[in-house]
Design an enzyme around this catalytic site. Structure first.
Site, mmCIF file in Angstrom:
data_model
loop_
_atom_site.group_PDB
_atom_site.id
_atom_site.type_symbol
_atom_site.label_atom_id
_atom_site.label_comp_id
_atom_site.label_asym_id
_atom_site.label_seq_id
_atom_site.Cartn_x
_atom_site.Cartn_y
_atom_site.Cartn_z
ATOM 1 N N ARG A 148 -149.186 -73.150 -20.574
ATOM 2 C CA ARG A 148 -150.526 -73.743 -20.551
ATOM 3 C C ARG A 148 -150.839 -74.237 -19.157
ATOM 4 O O ARG A 148 -150.035 -74.930 -18.539
ATOM 5 C CB ARG A 148 -150.609 -74.916 -21.537
ATOM 6 C CG ARG A 148 -150.481 -74.434 -22.946
ATOM 7 C CD ARG A 148 -150.739 -75.517 -23.962
ATOM 8 N NE ARG A 148 -150.250 -75.051 -25.244
ATOM 9 C CZ ARG A 148 -150.270 -75.742 -26.353
ATOM 10 N NH1 ARG A 148 -150.768 -76.966 -26.358
ATOM 11 N NH2 ARG A 148 -149.804 -75.234 -27.479
ATOM 12 N N SER B 48 -154.245 -74.309 -27.712
ATOM 13 C CA SER B 48 -154.142 -75.110 -28.931
ATOM 14 C C SER B 48 -155.046 -76.344 -28.943
ATOM 15 O O SER B 48 -156.252 -76.206 -28.878
ATOM 16 C CB SER B 48 -152.685 -75.489 -29.147
ATOM 17 O OG SER B 48 -152.525 -76.034 -30.403
ATOM 18 N N HIS B 49 -154.438 -77.542 -28.981
ATOM 19 C CA HIS B 49 -155.229 -78.766 -29.122
ATOM 20 C C HIS B 49 -155.819 -79.220 -27.793
ATOM 21 O O HIS B 49 -156.520 -80.233 -27.762
ATOM 22 C CB HIS B 49 -154.358 -79.875 -29.710
ATOM 23 C CG HIS B 49 -153.195 -80.219 -28.821
ATOM 24 N ND1 HIS B 49 -152.090 -79.414 -28.715
ATOM 25 C CD2 HIS B 49 -152.986 -81.250 -27.969
ATOM 26 C CE1 HIS B 49 -151.233 -79.950 -27.853
ATOM 27 N NE2 HIS B 49 -151.759 -81.060 -27.378
ATOM 28 N N ASP C 63 -157.150 -77.939 -35.462
ATOM 29 C CA ASP C 63 -157.206 -77.928 -33.996
ATOM 30 C C ASP C 63 -157.719 -76.598 -33.440
ATOM 31 O O ASP C 63 -158.135 -75.712 -34.200
ATOM 32 C CB ASP C 63 -155.833 -78.281 -33.402
ATOM 33 C CG ASP C 63 -154.828 -77.145 -33.535
ATOM 34 O OD1 ASP C 63 -154.964 -76.347 -34.470
ATOM 35 O OD2 ASP C 63 -153.914 -77.062 -32.685
ATOM 36 N N ASP D 215 -156.441 -73.799 -32.250
ATOM 37 C CA ASP D 215 -155.922 -72.520 -32.745
ATOM 38 C C ASP D 215 -155.582 -72.533 -34.227
ATOM 39 O O ASP D 215 -154.993 -71.570 -34.742
ATOM 40 C CB ASP D 215 -154.702 -72.093 -31.921
ATOM 41 C CG ASP D 215 -153.549 -73.072 -32.021
ATOM 42 O OD1 ASP D 215 -153.812 -74.273 -32.251
ATOM 43 O OD2 ASP D 215 -152.391 -72.655 -31.880
ATOM 44 N N ASP E 81 -153.505 -74.367 -36.136
ATOM 45 C CA ASP E 81 -152.191 -74.637 -36.724
ATOM 46 C C ASP E 81 -151.981 -76.111 -37.057
ATOM 47 O O ASP E 81 -151.018 -76.457 -37.738
ATOM 48 C CB ASP E 81 -151.052 -74.076 -35.853
ATOM 49 C CG ASP E 81 -151.075 -74.594 -34.431
ATOM 50 O OD1 ASP E 81 -151.988 -75.381 -34.080
ATOM 51 O OD2 ASP E 81 -150.185 -74.199 -33.656
ATOM 52 N N ARG E 82 -152.863 -76.994 -36.583
ATOM 53 C CA ARG E 82 -152.722 -78.417 -36.917
ATOM 54 C C ARG E 82 -153.710 -78.816 -38.000
ATOM 55 O O ARG E 82 -154.744 -78.166 -38.185
ATOM 56 C CB ARG E 82 -153.015 -79.286 -35.701
ATOM 57 C CG ARG E 82 -152.028 -79.123 -34.604
ATOM 58 C CD ARG E 82 -152.320 -80.125 -33.516
ATOM 59 N NE ARG E 82 -151.338 -79.968 -32.441
ATOM 60 C CZ ARG E 82 -150.993 -80.913 -31.597
ATOM 61 N NH1 ARG E 82 -151.575 -82.105 -31.671
ATOM 62 N NH2 ARG E 82 -150.104 -80.703 -30.671
ATOM 63 N N THR F 107 -138.782 -81.331 -30.828
ATOM 64 C CA THR F 107 -140.220 -81.115 -30.934
ATOM 65 C C THR F 107 -140.590 -79.667 -30.609
ATOM 66 O O THR F 107 -140.078 -79.096 -29.650
ATOM 67 C CB THR F 107 -140.927 -82.078 -29.964
ATOM 68 O OG1 THR F 107 -140.704 -83.407 -30.418
ATOM 69 C CG2 THR F 107 -142.422 -81.809 -29.897
ATOM 70 N N GLU G 16 -144.222 -81.822 -38.345
ATOM 71 C CA GLU G 16 -144.130 -82.641 -37.145
ATOM 72 C C GLU G 16 -145.150 -83.767 -37.237
ATOM 73 O O GLU G 16 -146.206 -83.613 -37.870
ATOM 74 C CB GLU G 16 -144.442 -81.809 -35.900
ATOM 75 C CG GLU G 16 -143.428 -80.728 -35.615
ATOM 76 C CD GLU G 16 -143.658 -80.124 -34.232
ATOM 77 O OE1 GLU G 16 -142.980 -80.548 -33.296
ATOM 78 O OE2 GLU G 16 -144.531 -79.258 -34.097
ATOM 79 N N LYS H 101 -146.916 -73.433 -37.741
ATOM 80 C CA LYS H 101 -147.551 -74.438 -38.565
ATOM 81 C C LYS H 101 -148.925 -73.922 -38.947
ATOM 82 O O LYS H 101 -149.470 -73.027 -38.299
ATOM 83 C CB LYS H 101 -147.597 -75.790 -37.868
ATOM 84 C CG LYS H 101 -148.233 -75.819 -36.484
ATOM 85 C CD LYS H 101 -147.971 -77.178 -35.857
ATOM 86 C CE LYS H 101 -148.678 -77.354 -34.522
ATOM 87 N NZ LYS H 101 -147.861 -76.878 -33.383
HETATM 88 C C1 VG1 Z 1 -147.161 -81.253 -28.820
HETATM 89 C C2 VG1 Z 1 -146.629 -81.898 -30.073
HETATM 90 C C3 VG1 Z 1 -145.635 -80.987 -30.748
HETATM 91 C C4 VG1 Z 1 -146.302 -79.641 -31.030
HETATM 92 C C5 VG1 Z 1 -146.865 -79.077 -29.753
HETATM 93 C C6 VG1 Z 1 -147.655 -77.794 -29.985
HETATM 94 O O1 VG1 Z 1 -146.098 -81.035 -27.915
HETATM 95 O O2 VG1 Z 1 -146.053 -83.154 -29.797
HETATM 96 O O3 VG1 Z 1 -145.169 -81.598 -31.934
HETATM 97 O O4 VG1 Z 1 -145.367 -78.753 -31.576
HETATM 98 O O5 VG1 Z 1 -147.755 -80.004 -29.145
HETATM 99 O O6 VG1 Z 1 -148.707 -78.005 -30.858
HETATM 100 P P1 VG1 Z 1 -145.807 -82.010 -26.680
HETATM 101 O O7 VG1 Z 1 -144.670 -81.372 -25.955
HETATM 102 O O8 VG1 Z 1 -147.070 -82.130 -25.907
HETATM 103 O O9 VG1 Z 1 -145.437 -83.340 -27.283
HETATM 104 V V1 VG1 Z 1 -150.104 -77.056 -30.726
HETATM 105 O O10 VG1 Z 1 -151.009 -77.264 -32.051
HETATM 106 O O11 VG1 Z 1 -150.737 -77.654 -29.257
HETATM 107 O O12 VG1 Z 1 -149.514 -75.508 -30.454
HETATM 108 CO CO CO Z 2 -152.400 -75.837 -32.268
#
Ligand code: VG1
Ligand code: CO
Length: 541
Positions: A20, A111-112, A275, A277, A279-280, A342, A361, A374
């Protein structure tokens, strides 16, 4: 075939979930190309292979898809299945890889993280099991990005991804598919759609906020068309390249519109958000927010009521910072509970080995072995099916759950975009003192143990070190600290706080108040405010 010379870029290291970066970084000449060629090289090339490609519709996704298709063709891929308009939610991509027995897939998403010309973009490679590439593969990709000297790409015009059907790109076939239907069909196999239709027919009201991201088309098809929820149940249902300026992260801070409605006088029975993509998920009842750790535990305790899990769960797994609420359910039911680092990639081996069927998670991620990602819409349907089967609302379900298992008060405090040196120095200092904390008292809490989490995968024996600091206090409270691996700006510190209340008294406190002593003890031990100059976290979930 055209071979283009190139030179390596620094920092193309996949994080918690793919690579990313800020969109302009990805849009530099050769940046995407280098990473994609390195990925192909790291999986022994794609000659003769079947791949899946899609993304969350964010800015630069459609252009990136064209580049990747031309590169796949030049690298000899046999066929690429791509979602119409280059759209596929992450769980739908995982399903497509599995259903079509593809060799792998590429998901275009951050993603988010917000999207747009100045926001974030991302690329992630998934394996033949439908799950994110494990660390051994992401490390091989990173290593390759450092030595790359050329990439292969056909020099042809863009192809039309807006129509379903097959197109040739050199010798390769591009198959443009409906991104939604296969996924919706799978949901129909897992859940009791008749019971859900009856629920909505009886007047059950729901609000689903797709946050201008990818789940819109999926949620409209499943909730409104197949299940008969009222038209307009899904809001922000059209995916937009910049998510309409929304931050597509389904938590109380960023999904504040939904939270406002669910806490208001006219609140519907059930609320949910997802979110970028897809998955959340966030689950909200009328007047009650469900923490993701609690959501996982409630799903574990009730999964057998859902047709797809009628024979019970094989086992459960949660990431280390996720609360132990699900552990209590697993112990009561008599199934194994695994604790992983994680990131969803660590669940894949456990699911493939048949050891677990439910994973979660604390970061609003829940899923099962129906795919290897997810799955936001799945989690929402899980809740709906449980509500229908139990004949109870969210608040009643939560009260009953806490009365039976006790309550793990939980919260995550994020300090985003800290200067990297400040964050590293703070955690290095903590690492140095970690062994000296045992037995000491902070704000009335005595440290029972402290360590840095190191995971050994029980299936393949691979070891992942430095997965977060844990400080456990006597009585079952704890704090976990780690740096985010998905941010694109400076360092983001995540502080995970947990306290267990066995009940029957003390189950109805406000989480920030219930956790206040642990928050204060953490400040005393780590000195976050003093070291960062921040008055407090900028996101609390
Ligand atoms: C975050 C979350 C983690 C999740 C990851 C991807 O990672 O804490 O639990 O698996 O995002 O989610 P980090 O390293 O920023 O804590 V998603 O929906 O952005 O693919
Ligand atoms: Co996501």
């Amino acid at each position: 075939m055209t071979t283009h010379p190139t030179t390596p870029f620094d920092g193309q290291k996949p994080g918690t979930s793919g690579l990313r970066k800020k969109t302009p970084v990805f849009m530099q000449p050769n940046y995407l190309e280098n990473f994609v060629q390195a990925t192909f090289d790291a999986v022994d090339g794609v000659a003769g292979k079947l791949l899946v490609l899609g993304g969350d519709g964010r800015y630069f996704g459609a252009e990136a898809a064209q580049v990747i298709l031309k590169m796949a063709a030049a690298n000899g891929a046999a066929r690429v299945i791509v979602g119409q308009g280059a759209w596929l939610s992450t769980p739908a991509a995982s399903n497509m890889i599995r259903k079509r027995k593809a060799d792998g897939g590429i998901i275009l998403s951050a993603s988010h993280n917000p999207g747009g010309p100045k926001e974030d973009f991302g690329v992630k490679y998934n394996m033949a099991n439908g799950g994110p590439a494990p660390e051994a593969v992401t490390e091989a990709i990173f290593a390759r990005t450092k030595t790359i000297t050329e990439y292969r790409m056909l020099d042809v015009a863009d192809i039309d991804l807006s129509h379903l059907g097959e197109v040739r790109l050199g010798a390769m076939v591009v198959e443009v598919v409906d991104p939604v239907s296969a996924y919706a069909d799978m949901m129909e196999e897992i859940f009791d759609f008749k019971a859900l239709r009856d629920l909505f027919k009886a007047g059950f009201r729901m609000r689903m906020d797709s946050m201008c991201a990818i789940t819109g088309p999926y949620a409209v098809e499943i909730l409104e068309r197949r299940l008969g929820a009222a038209p307009g149940t899904v809001t922000h249902a059209v995916p937009l390249p910049d998510f309409g300026g929304m931050h597509p992260d389904p938590n109380p801070t960023w999904a504040h519109e939904l939270m406002g409605e669910m806490m208001g006088a006219e609140a519907p029975d059930f609320g949910a958000a997802s979110d970028g993509d897809g998955d959340r998920n966030m689950i909200v009842g009328r007047g009650i927010y469900v923490s993701p750790s609690d959501s996982l535990a409630v799903i574990a305790a009730n999964a057998h009521l859902v047709p797809g899990y009628a024979r019970g769960l094989k086992g459960v797994a949660r990431s280390m910072p996720t609360s132990a609420a699900v552990d209590r359910v697993a112990a009561a039911v008599g199934i194994d509970c695994y604790e992983t680092p994680t990131g969803w990639k660590f669940f894949g081996n456990l699911m493939d080995a048949g050891r677990v069927s439910l994973c979660g998670e604390e970061s609003f991620g829940t899923g099962s072995d129906h795919v290897r990602e997810k799955d936001g819409v799945w989690a929402i349907l899980m809740w709906l099916n449980i509500i229908a089967a139990r004949g109870m609302g969210v608040a009643e379900l939560m009260a009953e759950h806490w009365a039976r298992f006790g309550r793990n008060y939980y919260s995550r405090h994020d300090y985003e975009a800290l200067p990297t040196e400040v964050a590293n120095a703070m955690l290095d200092d903590l690492r140095g003192r970690l062994d000296t904390l045992k037995g000491k008292e902070y704000q009335g809490l005595v440290v029972e143990s402290s360590d840095e989490f190191c995971y050994t995968d029980p299936v393949d024996g691979s070891v992942s070190a430095h997965q977060g600091f844990r400080i456990l206090f006597e009585g079952g409270s704890r704090v976990v600290l780690r740096l985010s691996g998905t941010g694109t700006e400076g360092a983001t510190l995540r502080v995970y706080l947990e306290r267990y209340a066995p009940g029957p008294e003390g189950l109805g406190e406000e989480p920030q108040e219930a956790l206040a002593p642990i928050i204060a003890a953490t400040e005393e031990i780590v000195g976050i405010r003093a070291r960062t100059g921040r008055p407090g976290p900028n996101v609390i979930t």
